[in-house]
Design a protein around this motif. Structure first.
Motif, PDB file in Angstrom:
ATOM      1  N   LEU A  14     -10.814 -26.952 -34.458  1.00 30.03           N
ATOM      2  CA  LEU A  14     -10.260 -27.096 -35.805  1.00 30.03           C
ATOM      3  C   LEU A  14     -10.017 -25.737 -36.447  1.00 30.03           C
ATOM      4  CD1 LEU A  14     -12.295 -30.142 -37.192  1.00 30.03           C
ATOM      5  CD2 LEU A  14      -9.906 -30.095 -36.475  1.00 30.03           C
ATOM      6  N   THR A  15     -10.938 -24.804 -36.260  1.00 23.75           N
ATOM      7  CA  THR A  15     -10.772 -23.461 -36.816  1.00 23.75           C
ATOM      8  C   THR A  15      -9.531 -22.791 -36.246  1.00 23.75           C
ATOM      9  OG1 THR A  15     -13.154 -23.199 -37.151  1.00 23.75           O
ATOM     10  CG2 THR A  15     -11.829 -21.190 -37.063  1.00 23.75           C
ATOM     11  N   ALA A  17      -6.956 -24.208 -35.192  1.00 21.93           N
ATOM     12  CA  ALA A  17      -5.764 -24.900 -35.687  1.00 21.93           C
ATOM     13  C   ALA A  17      -5.552 -24.679 -37.182  1.00 21.93           C
ATOM     14  CB  ALA A  17      -5.881 -26.400 -35.402  1.00 21.93           C
ATOM     15  N   GLY A  18      -6.433 -23.886 -37.790  1.00 21.55           N
ATOM     16  CA  GLY A  18      -6.305 -23.612 -39.224  1.00 21.55           C
ATOM     17  C   GLY A  18      -6.797 -24.755 -40.090  1.00 21.55           C
ATOM     18  N   ARG A  19      -7.681 -25.582 -39.545  1.00 20.00           N
ATOM     19  CA  ARG A  19      -8.224 -26.715 -40.294  1.00 20.00           C
ATOM     20  C   ARG A  19      -9.665 -26.438 -40.718  1.00 20.00           C
ATOM     21  NH1 ARG A  19      -3.222 -28.023 -41.081  1.00 20.00           N
ATOM     22  NH2 ARG A  19      -2.141 -28.803 -39.245  1.00 20.00           N
ATOM     23  N   ASP A  20     -10.187 -27.321 -41.560  1.00 17.97           N
ATOM     24  CA  ASP A  20     -11.557 -27.208 -42.033  1.00 17.97           C
ATOM     25  C   ASP A  20     -12.502 -27.664 -40.917  1.00 17.97           C
ATOM     26  OD1 ASP A  20     -14.003 -27.316 -43.279  1.00 17.97           O
ATOM     27  OD2 ASP A  20     -13.339 -28.549 -44.965  1.00 17.97           O
ATOM     28  N   ALA A  21     -13.297 -26.738 -40.395  1.00 14.68           N
ATOM     29  CA  ALA A  21     -14.174 -27.042 -39.267  1.00 14.68           C
ATOM     30  C   ALA A  21     -15.230 -28.087 -39.614  1.00 14.68           C
ATOM     31  CB  ALA A  21     -14.849 -25.761 -38.774  1.00 14.68           C
ATOM     32  N   SER A  22     -15.615 -28.180 -40.879  1.00 14.63           N
ATOM     33  CA  SER A  22     -16.659 -29.128 -41.266  1.00 14.63           C
ATOM     34  C   SER A  22     -16.223 -30.581 -41.081  1.00 14.63           C
ATOM     35  CB  SER A  22     -17.077 -28.906 -42.725  1.00 14.63           C
ATOM     36  OG  SER A  22     -16.034 -29.262 -43.618  1.00 14.63           O
TER      37      SER A  22
END
Length: 288
Positions: A14-15, A17-22
């Motif tokens: 996710l990181t 891909a530029g997304r929120d890893a949480s």
């Protein structure tokens, strides 16, 4: 592969891909049917084949930017769980601060004397009804949003009357004492994160060229629907809209006390008007 390794790999994906890893942890807890403590207890275990397949399918959607709340079908708000889908805006934590202020400062009110404009999930109206123990009215122009909000009200046991229409148009003259709204307030040309722009309803996001169309419309019509003994008006606002919306309220209600409240992050978040003579706390942190 152990759950701990699965989670670490998902967060890295996710990181990258530029997304929120949480979101990986949130999704994994849903798949396993556990809270965070339950997840920690199971980190040394392995996913079943069924759990792994479901987790991977959801991860593919998260990588595209789809909100995890849509995968789960719900979002937390003020200690309760609300159904969400693409027809409604996902409730934000900042709106809880609007609820807290209204609950703290509202005086004695009867049934049917509070209205929330722009119901969405019903988060504001449902929460106010449950916290105050009163029947609350709410309005939305989206029939699909009202359907979601009605389901939330039923599941949570709130006493809410729903109106389909534009802002305050369905509300009777001189019928309410408390007006609350978190209207669409994003400027028309503002570029949004794709996780919002692609998955949440445009109708609930944009407030015209300057983002202020709904404040102007609601405030202009508020004189018609408010009773002479009205108590308060409270709006959630964008971080840069406080002074303008406060001016709108001051011009419409020169006899009222108006102010701006900051959220937990120090940004302008709430604009209010309290009718002269109404008792309230002195901690409102007004802004001139």
């Amino acid at each position: 592969m152990r759950i701990a390794a699965v989670l670490k790999a998902a967060e890295r994906t996710l990181t990258e891909a530029g997304r929120d890893a949480s979101m990986a942890e949130w999704w994994l807890m849903h798949i396993l049917g556990v809270d965070r403590t339950g997840l920690l207890v199971r980190l040394s275990e392995s996913l079943t084949a069924t759990e792994a397949a479901a987790f991977d399918e959801g991860m593919q959607r998260l990588v595209t930017g789809e909100p995890v709340q849509h995968l789960i079908g719900s979002a937390p708000f003020y200690g309760r769980t609300f159904e969400v889908n693409r027809d409604v805006l996902i409730p934000r934590p900042e709106t809880e601060e609007l609820i807290e202020w209204v609950v703290e400062h509202v005086g004695t009110v009867g049934e049917d004397e509070i209205v929330d404009v722009g119901t969405g999930t019903g988060a504001i109206a449902v929460t106010l009804s449950l916290e105050l123990g009163k029947r609350v009215h709410t309005v939305d122009i989206s029939r699909e949003a009202i359907a979601v909000a009605k389901r939330n009200a039923k599941v949570l046991g709130a006493d809410v009357v729903f109106h389909e229409g534009d802002c305050l148009a369905p509300i009777a003259d001189e019928s309410i004492r408390v007006l609350v709204s978190n209207p669409p307030y994003i400027e028309a040309d503002e570029l949004l994160d794709e996780t919002v722009a692609a998955f949440e309803p445009q109708l609930a996001l944009f407030g015209g060229a300057d983002g202020l169309d709904f404040y102007r419309q609601i405030i202009a019509d508020s004189k018609r629907v408010l009773r002479p003994d009205w108590q308060l008006i409270a709006f959630e606002i964008g971080y840069n809209q406080g002074q303008v919306v406060k001016t709108y309220l001051s011009e419409r209600y020169p006899e009222a006390e108006t102010g701006i409240l900051k959220d937990i992050n120090g940004k302008d978040r709430i604009v209010f008007a309290v009718r002269e003579g109404i008792a309230h706390g002195n901690e409102m942190d007004q802004a001139d």
